[in-house]
Write a protein that holds these residues in place. Structure first.
Motif, PDB file in Angstrom:
ATOM      1  N   LEU A   2       0.811  -1.215   0.000  1.00 32.30           N
ATOM      2  CA  LEU A   2       0.000   0.000   0.000  1.00 32.30           C
ATOM      3  C   LEU A   2       0.844   1.265   0.000  1.00 32.30           C
ATOM      4  N   ASP A   3       2.054   1.183   0.519  1.00 28.64           N
ATOM      5  CA  ASP A   3       2.885   2.379   0.525  1.00 28.64           C
ATOM      6  C   ASP A   3       3.619   2.585  -0.802  1.00 28.64           C
ATOM      7  N   CYS A   4       3.404   1.676  -1.755  1.00 29.04           N
ATOM      8  CA  CYS A   4       4.067   1.772  -3.069  1.00 29.04           C
ATOM      9  C   CYS A   4       3.129   2.249  -4.167  1.00 29.04           C
ATOM     10  N   MET A   5       1.905   2.596  -3.825  1.00 29.18           N
ATOM     11  CA  MET A   5       0.950   3.053  -4.847  1.00 29.18           C
ATOM     12  C   MET A   5       0.020   4.092  -4.255  1.00 29.18           C
ATOM     13  N   ASP A   6      -0.611   4.839  -5.108  1.00 28.98           N
ATOM     14  CA  ASP A   6      -1.548   5.844  -4.624  1.00 28.98           C
ATOM     15  C   ASP A   6      -2.841   5.167  -4.162  1.00 28.98           C
ATOM     16  N   ARG A   7      -3.600   5.884  -3.351  1.00 27.42           N
ATOM     17  CA  ARG A   7      -4.816   5.332  -2.748  1.00 27.42           C
ATOM     18  C   ARG A   7      -5.823   4.871  -3.793  1.00 27.42           C
ATOM     19  N   ASP A   8      -6.014   5.644  -4.853  1.00 24.45           N
ATOM     20  CA  ASP A   8      -7.004   5.275  -5.868  1.00 24.45           C
ATOM     21  C   ASP A   8      -6.642   3.956  -6.542  1.00 24.45           C
ATOM     22  N   SER A  28       6.220  -8.502   6.537  1.00 21.05           N
ATOM     23  CA  SER A  28       7.205  -7.550   6.037  1.00 21.05           C
ATOM     24  C   SER A  28       8.022  -6.973   7.197  1.00 21.05           C
ATOM     25  N   PRO A  29       9.301  -7.314   7.298  1.00 24.92           N
ATOM     26  CA  PRO A  29      10.104  -6.814   8.421  1.00 24.92           C
ATOM     27  C   PRO A  29      10.506  -5.342   8.267  1.00 24.92           C
ATOM     28  N   TRP A  30      10.352  -4.786   7.104  1.00 24.00           N
ATOM     29  CA  TRP A  30      10.798  -3.411   6.873  1.00 24.00           C
ATOM     30  C   TRP A  30       9.647  -2.416   6.859  1.00 24.00           C
ATOM     31  N   ALA A  31       8.452  -2.862   7.157  1.00 22.28           N
ATOM     32  CA  ALA A  31       7.300  -1.957   7.149  1.00 22.28           C
ATOM     33  C   ALA A  31       6.639  -1.936   8.528  1.00 22.28           C
ATOM     34  N   ASP A  32       6.044  -0.822   8.865  1.00 20.83           N
ATOM     35  CA  ASP A  32       5.303  -0.665  10.107  1.00 20.83           C
ATOM     36  C   ASP A  32       3.892  -1.200   9.887  1.00 20.83           C
ATOM     37  N   GLN A  33       3.560  -2.271  10.565  1.00 23.26           N
ATOM     38  CA  GLN A  33       2.260  -2.916  10.352  1.00 23.26           C
ATOM     39  C   GLN A  33       1.091  -2.014  10.755  1.00 23.26           C
ATOM     40  N   GLY A  34       1.268  -1.251  11.803  1.00 21.72           N
ATOM     41  CA  GLY A  34       0.225  -0.306  12.198  1.00 21.72           C
ATOM     42  C   GLY A  34      -0.030   0.738  11.126  1.00 21.72           C
ATOM     43  N   ILE A  37      -1.979  -0.892   8.284  1.00 19.18           N
ATOM     44  CA  ILE A  37      -3.411  -0.996   8.611  1.00 19.18           C
ATOM     45  C   ILE A  37      -4.066   0.371   8.452  1.00 19.18           C
ATOM     46  N   GLY A  38      -3.403   1.415   8.875  1.00 21.09           N
ATOM     47  CA  GLY A  38      -3.925   2.769   8.682  1.00 21.09           C
ATOM     48  C   GLY A  38      -4.113   3.098   7.220  1.00 21.09           C
ATOM     49  N   GLN A  39      -3.155   2.688   6.388  1.00 23.54           N
ATOM     50  CA  GLN A  39      -3.281   2.929   4.944  1.00 23.54           C
ATOM     51  C   GLN A  39      -4.467   2.162   4.377  1.00 23.54           C
ATOM     52  N   LEU A  40      -4.653   0.928   4.815  1.00 20.91           N
ATOM     53  CA  LEU A  40      -5.800   0.141   4.352  1.00 20.91           C
ATOM     54  C   LEU A  40      -7.102   0.831   4.757  1.00 20.91           C
ATOM     55  N   ASP A  48     -17.263  -4.123   6.383  1.00 23.60           N
ATOM     56  CA  ASP A  48     -17.238  -5.540   5.998  1.00 23.60           C
ATOM     57  C   ASP A  48     -15.979  -5.911   5.219  1.00 23.60           C
ATOM     58  N   PRO A  49     -15.619  -5.185   4.166  1.00 26.22           N
ATOM     59  CA  PRO A  49     -14.383  -5.536   3.461  1.00 26.22           C
ATOM     60  C   PRO A  49     -13.144  -5.447   4.353  1.00 26.22           C
ATOM     61  N   GLU A  50     -13.078  -4.428   5.194  1.00 28.33           N
ATOM     62  CA  GLU A  50     -11.928  -4.318   6.097  1.00 28.33           C
ATOM     63  C   GLU A  50     -11.841  -5.509   7.031  1.00 28.33           C
TER      64      GLU A  50
END
Length: 66
Positions: A2-8, A28-34, A37-40, A48-50
């Motif tokens: 999610l951090d490699c693409m725009d939201r749309d 992913s050891p190099w990404a902040d999981q929190g 989740i915020g990006q998602l 429901d999808p979340e």
């Protein structure tokens, strides 16, 4: 990813797949999981999808192989 693409783009990719085929991965050891989740959640997919992406789809997949 999610951090490699725009939201749309991220939202379009997720919405173009069946809801039960998308999982949230935490290996992913190099990404902040929190932050991931915020990006998602910022994609405004709906509750429901979340819930499916963050929990239910994984449980269903694991149950199918046990």
């Amino acid at each position: 990813s999610l951090d490699c693409m725009d939201r749309d783009t991220a939202r379009r990719i997720i919405m173009n797949h069946p809801e039960d085929h998308v999982l949230f991965g935490t290996d992913s050891p190099w990404a902040d999981q929190g932050a991931a989740i915020g990006q998602l959640r910022s994609l405004n997919l709906g509750d429901d999808p979340e819930r499916r992406i963050l929990r239910e789809n994984s449980l269903k997949l694991l149950a199918s192989v046990s």
